[in-house]
Enzyme design. Sequence first.
Site, PDB file in Angstrom:
ATOM      1  N   PRO A 152       0.828  -1.213   0.000  1.00  0.00           N
ATOM      2  CA  PRO A 152       0.000   0.000   0.000  1.00  0.00           C
ATOM      3  C   PRO A 152       0.860   1.260   0.000  1.00  0.00           C
ATOM      4  O   PRO A 152       0.829   2.077   0.925  1.00  0.00           O
ATOM      5  CB  PRO A 152      -0.804  -0.136   1.295  1.00  0.00           C
ATOM      6  CG  PRO A 152       0.128  -0.866   2.217  1.00  0.00           C
ATOM      7  CD  PRO A 152       0.885  -1.830   1.349  1.00  0.00           C
ATOM      8  N   LYS A 153       1.625   1.454  -1.061  1.00  0.00           N
ATOM      9  CA  LYS A 153       2.626   2.522  -1.109  1.00  0.00           C
ATOM     10  C   LYS A 153       2.048   3.804  -1.690  1.00  0.00           C
ATOM     11  O   LYS A 153       1.299   3.782  -2.665  1.00  0.00           O
ATOM     12  CB  LYS A 153       3.826   2.081  -1.947  1.00  0.00           C
ATOM     13  CG  LYS A 153       4.644   0.947  -1.324  1.00  0.00           C
ATOM     14  CD  LYS A 153       5.775   0.512  -2.255  1.00  0.00           C
ATOM     15  CE  LYS A 153       6.577  -0.637  -1.676  1.00  0.00           C
ATOM     16  NZ  LYS A 153       7.609  -0.201  -0.741  1.00  0.00           N
ATOM     17  N   LYS A 154       2.441   4.936  -1.077  1.00  0.00           N
ATOM     18  CA  LYS A 154       2.106   6.265  -1.567  1.00  0.00           C
ATOM     19  C   LYS A 154       3.369   7.124  -1.565  1.00  0.00           C
ATOM     20  O   LYS A 154       4.265   6.921  -0.739  1.00  0.00           O
ATOM     21  CB  LYS A 154       1.043   6.932  -0.681  1.00  0.00           C
ATOM     22  CG  LYS A 154      -0.360   6.386  -0.859  1.00  0.00           C
ATOM     23  CD  LYS A 154      -1.344   7.234  -0.049  1.00  0.00           C
ATOM     24  CE  LYS A 154      -2.782   6.846  -0.322  1.00  0.00           C
ATOM     25  NZ  LYS A 154      -3.723   7.738   0.406  1.00  0.00           N
TER      26      LYS A 154
END
Length: 262
Positions: A115-117
């Site tokens: 869940p990378k931002k």
Amino acid sequence: MEIADVLKRAYAMPLTNPSFPPGPYRFFDREYVIITYRTTREALEAVVPAPLEIDEPLVKYEFIRMPDSTGFGDYTETGQVIPVRYKGQHGGYVHSMYLDDDAPIAGGRELWGFPKKLASPKIVHEGEVVVGTLHYGSVLCATGTMGYKHREADHDSVLASLAAPNFLVKIIPHVDGTPRICELVRYYLTDITLKEAWTAPAALDLRPHVMADVAKLPVLDIVSAVHFTADLTLGLGKVVHDYLADRSLSEIGATQPEKIRA
């Protein structure tokens, strides 16, 4: 380009110039600051997906400095990992990740489902304190501080925590916006060399932000903190649960109940 060539080359996007190379992905001198804190069970129940089960109402807030990694380069990452169980197996559910490099964002999301931002995390050493911060744009969302190398940590415990399985929810939408892939993925870190590990007092401040919602898992009290460096390999994943298969079974059950019971 022929159809066969498309299939031969299609391991990542864009087709002719992928954002990251094929693995394996090895990390050298990876520096961790992990602050474990107690939160509310209600907050965890709102974000931990079944069939994962919550252990204690704990969260591990991680700041990770990665100065040398094959394929992904030099970057820093931060986020929250929640201790969970899956079919009796203890591990961690990766709830949030914020980092400052395109290649691991693209690779992490496309391969594993991390869940990378995009954001701006940092780890710095300020005198006798290790400081971790997360900015999302101009807004400060997280600050962690930890004493610098007060006591040696138990190496066996740190190694065991690194070797435990981690879980992710991988979501890939269809072209019509509906989910085409929705899976629970398990992965491991392998070939781990723990170089040093330390404990010390720590503090953690999480602040609300609409796009970096780390504060939705509030800090009630600090349980422990560990600061260590290691070399390791990020292993590829395995699908352990298919949420779309659940949906398909429920749809079949609604139309053909007698067949399912048989």
